[in-house]
Motif scaffolding. Sequence first.
Motif, PDB file in Angstrom:
ATOM      1  N   TYR A   1      77.415  66.917  35.967  1.00 42.53           N
ATOM      2  CA  TYR A   1      76.097  67.041  36.590  1.00 42.53           C
ATOM      3  C   TYR A   1      75.535  68.414  36.251  1.00 42.53           C
ATOM      4  O   TYR A   1      76.272  69.405  36.252  1.00 42.53           O
ATOM      5  CB  TYR A   1      76.202  66.944  38.115  1.00 42.53           C
ATOM      6  CG  TYR A   1      76.490  65.563  38.629  1.00 42.53           C
ATOM      7  CD1 TYR A   1      75.487  64.783  39.169  1.00 42.53           C
ATOM      8  CD2 TYR A   1      77.769  65.035  38.569  1.00 42.53           C
ATOM      9  CE1 TYR A   1      75.751  63.505  39.643  1.00 42.53           C
ATOM     10  CE2 TYR A   1      78.043  63.759  39.032  1.00 42.53           C
ATOM     11  CZ  TYR A   1      77.024  63.003  39.570  1.00 42.53           C
ATOM     12  OH  TYR A   1      77.286  61.741  40.034  1.00 42.53           O
ATOM     13  N   GLU A   2      74.248  68.483  35.994  1.00 39.67           N
ATOM     14  CA  GLU A   2      73.591  69.773  35.841  1.00 39.67           C
ATOM     15  C   GLU A   2      73.312  70.317  37.241  1.00 39.67           C
ATOM     16  O   GLU A   2      73.179  69.544  38.194  1.00 39.67           O
ATOM     17  CB  GLU A   2      72.304  69.619  35.046  1.00 39.67           C
ATOM     18  CG  GLU A   2      72.568  69.249  33.597  1.00 39.67           C
ATOM     19  CD  GLU A   2      71.302  69.220  32.775  1.00 39.67           C
ATOM     20  OE1 GLU A   2      70.397  70.038  33.027  1.00 39.67           O
ATOM     21  OE2 GLU A   2      71.225  68.368  31.885  1.00 39.67           O
TER      22      GLU A   2
ATOM     23  N   LEU B   1      81.367  67.458  43.865  1.00 40.44           N
ATOM     24  CA  LEU B   1      81.117  68.604  42.991  1.00 40.44           C
ATOM     25  C   LEU B   1      82.036  69.791  43.247  1.00 40.44           C
ATOM     26  O   LEU B   1      82.014  70.751  42.493  1.00 40.44           O
ATOM     27  CB  LEU B   1      79.658  69.063  43.145  1.00 40.44           C
ATOM     28  CG  LEU B   1      78.592  67.991  42.919  1.00 40.44           C
ATOM     29  CD1 LEU B   1      77.210  68.574  43.172  1.00 40.44           C
ATOM     30  CD2 LEU B   1      78.703  67.399  41.524  1.00 40.44           C
ATOM     31  N   GLY B   2      82.829  69.722  44.295  1.00 41.66           N
ATOM     32  CA  GLY B   2      83.655  70.860  44.668  1.00 41.66           C
ATOM     33  C   GLY B   2      82.805  71.882  45.406  1.00 41.66           C
ATOM     34  O   GLY B   2      81.569  71.840  45.347  1.00 41.66           O
TER      35      GLY B   2
ATOM     36  N   PHE C   1      76.391  73.598  34.399  1.00 40.35           N
ATOM     37  CA  PHE C   1      76.750  72.233  34.756  1.00 40.35           C
ATOM     38  C   PHE C   1      78.032  72.250  35.558  1.00 40.35           C
ATOM     39  O   PHE C   1      78.753  73.240  35.604  1.00 40.35           O
ATOM     40  CB  PHE C   1      76.892  71.362  33.506  1.00 40.35           C
ATOM     41  CG  PHE C   1      77.960  71.830  32.562  1.00 40.35           C
ATOM     42  CD1 PHE C   1      79.250  71.350  32.659  1.00 40.35           C
ATOM     43  CD2 PHE C   1      77.672  72.763  31.580  1.00 40.35           C
ATOM     44  CE1 PHE C   1      80.242  71.786  31.791  1.00 40.35           C
ATOM     45  CE2 PHE C   1      78.650  73.208  30.706  1.00 40.35           C
ATOM     46  CZ  PHE C   1      79.938  72.715  30.805  1.00 40.35           C
ATOM     47  N   ILE C   2      78.317  71.111  36.178  1.00 38.36           N
ATOM     48  CA  ILE C   2      79.497  70.959  37.031  1.00 38.36           C
ATOM     49  C   ILE C   2      80.313  69.780  36.518  1.00 38.36           C
ATOM     50  O   ILE C   2      79.766  68.706  36.283  1.00 38.36           O
ATOM     51  CB  ILE C   2      79.075  70.683  38.486  1.00 38.36           C
ATOM     52  CG1 ILE C   2      78.127  71.772  38.991  1.00 38.36           C
ATOM     53  CG2 ILE C   2      80.299  70.540  39.386  1.00 38.36           C
ATOM     54  CD1 ILE C   2      77.261  71.321  40.134  1.00 38.36           C
ATOM     55  N   ILE C   3      81.589  69.983  36.346  1.00 33.14           N
ATOM     56  CA  ILE C   3      82.506  68.889  36.043  1.00 33.14           C
ATOM     57  C   ILE C   3      83.059  68.424  37.384  1.00 33.14           C
ATOM     58  O   ILE C   3      83.585  69.222  38.156  1.00 33.14           O
ATOM     59  CB  ILE C   3      83.628  69.342  35.096  1.00 33.14           C
ATOM     60  CG1 ILE C   3      83.020  69.808  33.781  1.00 33.14           C
ATOM     61  CG2 ILE C   3      84.640  68.224  34.879  1.00 33.14           C
ATOM     62  CD1 ILE C   3      83.984  70.436  32.824  1.00 33.14           C
ATOM     63  N   THR C   4      82.940  67.149  37.679  1.00 36.38           N
ATOM     64  CA  THR C   4      83.257  66.635  39.017  1.00 36.38           C
ATOM     65  C   THR C   4      84.749  66.690  39.343  1.00 36.38           C
ATOM     66  O   THR C   4      85.600  66.773  38.459  1.00 36.38           O
ATOM     67  CB  THR C   4      82.793  65.177  39.160  1.00 36.38           C
ATOM     68  OG1 THR C   4      83.566  64.357  38.280  1.00 36.38           O
ATOM     69  CG2 THR C   4      81.320  65.024  38.886  1.00 36.38           C
ATOM     70  N   THR C   5      85.018  66.599  40.627  1.00 36.96           N
ATOM     71  CA  THR C   5      86.404  66.547  41.083  1.00 36.96           C
ATOM     72  C   THR C   5      87.069  65.256  40.601  1.00 36.96           C
ATOM     73  O   THR C   5      88.273  65.237  40.354  1.00 36.96           O
ATOM     74  CB  THR C   5      86.475  66.629  42.617  1.00 36.96           C
ATOM     75  OG1 THR C   5      85.666  65.603  43.189  1.00 36.96           O
ATOM     76  CG2 THR C   5      85.993  67.978  43.118  1.00 36.96           C
ATOM     77  N   GLN C   6      86.278  64.181  40.427  1.00 34.81           N
ATOM     78  CA  GLN C   6      86.821  62.923  39.896  1.00 34.81           C
ATOM     79  C   GLN C   6      87.348  63.132  38.481  1.00 34.81           C
ATOM     80  O   GLN C   6      88.387  62.570  38.119  1.00 34.81           O
ATOM     81  CB  GLN C   6      85.747  61.843  39.861  1.00 34.81           C
ATOM     82  CG  GLN C   6      85.383  61.289  41.207  1.00 34.81           C
ATOM     83  CD  GLN C   6      84.265  60.274  41.073  1.00 34.81           C
ATOM     84  OE1 GLN C   6      83.289  60.506  40.366  1.00 34.81           O
ATOM     85  NE2 GLN C   6      84.422  59.154  41.741  1.00 34.81           N
ATOM     86  N   ALA C   7      86.647  63.904  37.683  1.00 28.51           N
ATOM     87  CA  ALA C   7      87.085  64.173  36.307  1.00 28.51           C
ATOM     88  C   ALA C   7      88.414  64.913  36.319  1.00 28.51           C
ATOM     89  O   ALA C   7      89.323  64.597  35.547  1.00 28.51           O
ATOM     90  CB  ALA C   7      86.036  64.972  35.560  1.00 28.51           C
ATOM     91  N   CYS C   8      88.539  65.863  37.214  1.00 23.50           N
ATOM     92  CA  CYS C   8      89.786  66.625  37.313  1.00 23.50           C
ATOM     93  C   CYS C   8      90.941  65.723  37.737  1.00 23.50           C
ATOM     94  O   CYS C   8      92.014  65.759  37.144  1.00 23.50           O
ATOM     95  CB  CYS C   8      89.612  67.770  38.299  1.00 23.50           C
ATOM     96  SG  CYS C   8      91.070  68.825  38.440  1.00 23.50           S
TER      97      CYS C   8
END
Length: 59
Positions: A7-8, A20-21, A41-48
């Motif tokens: 997400y931006e 988003l953390g 941008f943000i890499i989501t907690t789901q991606a982690c």
Amino acid sequence: MRTRYVYEFPEGDRTQRDLLGGEGANLAEMTRLGLPVPPGFIITTQACRRFLEGGETLP
């Protein structure tokens, strides 16, 4: 529907802390309020979680 992992800052807000953390949600909210935040941008907690479930490790 496809899962989104990035997400931006302007797309998020403080209510999305779980996705988003803490830091990501705060940066998104500051952007929405018009505070000076560099573009990003943000890499989501789901991606982690998905990364770690795949047997990968973080440095």
